[in-house]
Scaffold this motif. Structure first.
Motif, PDB file in Angstrom:
ATOM      1  N   LYS A   4      20.425 -26.761  49.683  1.00  0.00           N
ATOM      2  CA  LYS A   4      21.149 -27.984  50.001  1.00  0.00           C
ATOM      3  C   LYS A   4      20.157 -29.102  50.324  1.00  0.00           C
ATOM      4  CE  LYS A   4      24.934 -29.504  52.967  1.00  0.00           C
ATOM      5  NZ  LYS A   4      25.813 -29.122  54.070  1.00  0.00           N
ATOM      6  N   THR A   5      20.460 -30.289  49.822  1.00  0.00           N
ATOM      7  CA  THR A   5      19.718 -31.488  50.193  1.00  0.00           C
ATOM      8  C   THR A   5      20.694 -32.384  50.945  1.00  0.00           C
ATOM      9  OG1 THR A   5      20.293 -32.820  48.250  1.00  0.00           O
ATOM     10  CG2 THR A   5      18.382 -31.341  48.038  1.00  0.00           C
ATOM     11  N   LYS A   6      20.276 -33.600  51.238  1.00  0.00           N
ATOM     12  CA  LYS A   6      21.191 -34.504  51.948  1.00  0.00           C
ATOM     13  C   LYS A   6      22.327 -34.999  51.052  1.00  0.00           C
ATOM     14  CE  LYS A   6      18.323 -38.600  51.279  1.00  0.00           C
ATOM     15  NZ  LYS A   6      17.607 -39.667  51.936  1.00  0.00           N
ATOM     16  N   THR A   7      22.194 -34.826  49.707  1.00  0.00           N
ATOM     17  CA  THR A   7      23.238 -35.320  48.807  1.00  0.00           C
ATOM     18  C   THR A   7      23.957 -34.241  48.005  1.00  0.00           C
ATOM     19  OG1 THR A   7      21.660 -35.700  47.009  1.00  0.00           O
ATOM     20  CG2 THR A   7      22.088 -37.562  48.505  1.00  0.00           C
ATOM     21  N   ALA A   8      23.418 -33.016  47.947  1.00  0.00           N
ATOM     22  CA  ALA A   8      24.026 -32.008  47.066  1.00  0.00           C
ATOM     23  C   ALA A   8      23.733 -30.579  47.510  1.00  0.00           C
ATOM     24  CB  ALA A   8      23.526 -32.206  45.639  1.00  0.00           C
ATOM     25  N   ALA A   9      24.612 -29.678  47.072  1.00  0.00           N
ATOM     26  CA  ALA A   9      24.416 -28.237  47.251  1.00  0.00           C
ATOM     27  C   ALA A   9      24.155 -27.642  45.871  1.00  0.00           C
ATOM     28  CB  ALA A   9      25.655 -27.611  47.869  1.00  0.00           C
ATOM     29  N   PHE A  10      23.217 -26.716  45.800  1.00  0.00           N
ATOM     30  CA  PHE A  10      22.781 -26.118  44.540  1.00  0.00           C
ATOM     31  C   PHE A  10      22.991 -24.618  44.565  1.00  0.00           C
ATOM     32  CE2 PHE A  10      20.474 -29.965  45.101  1.00  0.00           C
ATOM     33  CZ  PHE A  10      20.174 -30.456  43.859  1.00  0.00           C
ATOM     34  N   SER A  11      23.414 -24.078  43.423  1.00  0.00           N
ATOM     35  CA  SER A  11      23.507 -22.629  43.273  1.00  0.00           C
ATOM     36  C   SER A  11      23.324 -22.295  41.799  1.00  0.00           C
ATOM     37  CB  SER A  11      24.846 -22.105  43.786  1.00  0.00           C
ATOM     38  OG  SER A  11      25.912 -22.671  43.062  1.00  0.00           O
ATOM     39  N   PHE A  12      23.149 -21.010  41.528  1.00  0.00           N
ATOM     40  CA  PHE A  12      23.023 -20.567  40.148  1.00  0.00           C
ATOM     41  C   PHE A  12      24.220 -19.689  39.825  1.00  0.00           C
ATOM     42  CE2 PHE A  12      21.466 -18.114  36.546  1.00  0.00           C
ATOM     43  CZ  PHE A  12      20.923 -19.125  35.764  1.00  0.00           C
ATOM     44  N   ASP A  13      25.005 -20.107  38.843  1.00  0.00           N
ATOM     45  CA  ASP A  13      26.186 -19.358  38.434  1.00  0.00           C
ATOM     46  C   ASP A  13      25.745 -18.161  37.595  1.00  0.00           C
ATOM     47  OD1 ASP A  13      28.492 -18.796  36.391  1.00  0.00           O
ATOM     48  OD2 ASP A  13      29.427 -19.936  38.029  1.00  0.00           O
ATOM     49  N   GLU A  14      26.354 -17.010  37.839  1.00  0.00           N
ATOM     50  CA  GLU A  14      25.990 -15.781  37.123  1.00  0.00           C
ATOM     51  C   GLU A  14      26.185 -15.882  35.610  1.00  0.00           C
ATOM     52  OE1 GLU A  14      30.236 -13.459  37.762  1.00  0.00           O
ATOM     53  OE2 GLU A  14      28.592 -13.056  39.136  1.00  0.00           O
ATOM     54  N   ARG A  15      26.944 -16.881  35.152  1.00  0.00           N
ATOM     55  CA  ARG A  15      27.130 -17.075  33.710  1.00  0.00           C
ATOM     56  C   ARG A  15      25.951 -17.796  33.072  1.00  0.00           C
ATOM     57  NH1 ARG A  15      33.056 -19.447  34.487  1.00  0.00           N
ATOM     58  NH2 ARG A  15      31.992 -20.126  36.386  1.00  0.00           N
ATOM     59  N   GLY A  16      24.986 -18.235  33.900  1.00  0.00           N
ATOM     60  CA  GLY A  16      23.746 -18.769  33.343  1.00  0.00           C
ATOM     61  C   GLY A  16      23.524 -20.258  33.454  1.00  0.00           C
ATOM     62  N   PHE A  17      24.119 -20.915  34.446  1.00  0.00           N
ATOM     63  CA  PHE A  17      23.870 -22.348  34.604  1.00  0.00           C
ATOM     64  C   PHE A  17      23.728 -22.718  36.083  1.00  0.00           C
ATOM     65  CE2 PHE A  17      28.441 -21.699  34.047  1.00  0.00           C
ATOM     66  CZ  PHE A  17      28.984 -22.331  35.150  1.00  0.00           C
ATOM     67  N   ILE A  18      23.048 -23.830  36.302  1.00  0.00           N
ATOM     68  CA  ILE A  18      22.883 -24.371  37.647  1.00  0.00           C
ATOM     69  C   ILE A  18      24.138 -25.159  37.996  1.00  0.00           C
ATOM     70  CG2 ILE A  18      21.587 -25.989  39.102  1.00  0.00           C
ATOM     71  CD1 ILE A  18      19.183 -25.519  37.288  1.00  0.00           C
ATOM     72  N   VAL A  19      24.621 -24.993  39.215  1.00  0.00           N
ATOM     73  CA  VAL A  19      25.750 -25.778  39.712  1.00  0.00           C
ATOM     74  C   VAL A  19      25.213 -26.728  40.775  1.00  0.00           C
ATOM     75  CG1 VAL A  19      27.972 -25.739  40.888  1.00  0.00           C
ATOM     76  CG2 VAL A  19      27.371 -23.902  39.293  1.00  0.00           C
ATOM     77  N   ASP A  55      28.879 -31.546  39.579  1.00  0.00           N
ATOM     78  CA  ASP A  55      30.220 -31.855  40.065  1.00  0.00           C
ATOM     79  C   ASP A  55      30.112 -33.031  41.034  1.00  0.00           C
ATOM     80  OD1 ASP A  55      32.659 -32.025  41.377  1.00  0.00           O
ATOM     81  OD2 ASP A  55      32.901 -29.859  41.548  1.00  0.00           O
ATOM     82  N   ILE A  56      30.551 -34.205  40.591  1.00  0.00           N
ATOM     83  CA  ILE A  56      30.461 -35.390  41.442  1.00  0.00           C
ATOM     84  C   ILE A  56      31.836 -35.836  41.934  1.00  0.00           C
ATOM     85  CG2 ILE A  56      28.318 -36.146  40.327  1.00  0.00           C
ATOM     86  CD1 ILE A  56      29.972 -38.374  38.969  1.00  0.00           C
ATOM     87  N   THR A  57      32.809 -34.939  41.877  1.00  0.00           N
ATOM     88  CA  THR A  57      34.190 -35.306  42.205  1.00  0.00           C
ATOM     89  C   THR A  57      34.382 -35.781  43.638  1.00  0.00           C
ATOM     90  OG1 THR A  57      34.726 -32.982  42.627  1.00  0.00           O
ATOM     91  CG2 THR A  57      35.212 -33.840  40.428  1.00  0.00           C
ATOM     92  N   ALA A  58      33.550 -35.332  44.569  1.00  0.00           N
ATOM     93  CA  ALA A  58      33.700 -35.735  45.971  1.00  0.00           C
ATOM     94  C   ALA A  58      32.599 -36.701  46.404  1.00  0.00           C
ATOM     95  CB  ALA A  58      33.669 -34.498  46.879  1.00  0.00           C
ATOM     96  N   SER A  59      31.814 -37.173  45.460  1.00  0.00           N
ATOM     97  CA  SER A  59      30.596 -37.914  45.790  1.00  0.00           C
ATOM     98  C   SER A  59      30.767 -39.426  45.717  1.00  0.00           C
ATOM     99  CB  SER A  59      29.500 -37.496  44.810  1.00  0.00           C
ATOM    100  OG  SER A  59      28.365 -38.291  44.961  1.00  0.00           O
ATOM    101  N   TYR A  60      29.973 -40.087  46.519  1.00  0.00           N
ATOM    102  CA  TYR A  60      29.895 -41.547  46.503  1.00  0.00           C
ATOM    103  C   TYR A  60      28.463 -41.993  46.266  1.00  0.00           C
ATOM    104  CZ  TYR A  60      34.452 -40.887  48.540  1.00  0.00           C
ATOM    105  OH  TYR A  60      35.738 -40.470  48.761  1.00  0.00           O
TER     106      TYR A  60
END
Length: 128
Positions: A4-19, A55-60
């Motif tokens: 996590k940074t001050k603007t986003a949370a990061f994870s790796f989806d088991e299907r092979g992409f960064i979220v 995913d920027i749906t909740a972001s400003y």
């Protein structure tokens, strides 16, 4: 593994992409923050190319010009799907896509209103 940074949370989806899930806050998104995003993404993918679901749906957050350029030039993206919730988000994404063109980014990027459609596109090797 999550980061996590001050603007986003990061994870790796088991299907092979960064979220990358952008957070609901008004933190400044400058070059320093963009470089932190890059550092985390490199850690998640072990310096190999992978698709990214942003995913920027909740972001400003509106990255400044230098931050946009840094993110656009990230060499470990194989494709980027951006999930938005509003027309304003779509407009902001269009500016980012214009930056991509000026940086000669060699990966496809597409904007979606539905997360499921974005994931489906990312998992399609042709990304058309």
């Amino acid at each position: 593994m999550k980061f996590k940074t001050k603007t986003a949370a990061f994870s790796f989806d088991e299907r092979g992409f960064i979220v990358v899930k952008f957070l609901d806050n008004y933190e400044i998104f400058d070059a320093t923050e963009a470089l932190e995003h890059i550092r985390i993404a490199k850690t998640l993918v072990n310096n190999k190319k992978h698709p990214i679901l942003a995913d920027i749906t909740a972001s400003y957050h509106v990255p400044d010009a230098e931050a946009k350029k840094i993110l656009a030039e990230f060499e470990f993206k194989s494709a980027e799907a951006i999930v938005v919730a509003t027309l304003a988000h779509k407009i902001l994404c269009n500016f980012y896509i214009k930056v991509l063109k000026t940086c000669n980014a060699n990966y496809p990027v597409k904007v979606f209103m539905q997360k499921e459609k974005a994931i489906e596109w990312l998992l399609n090797p042709s990304n058309e």
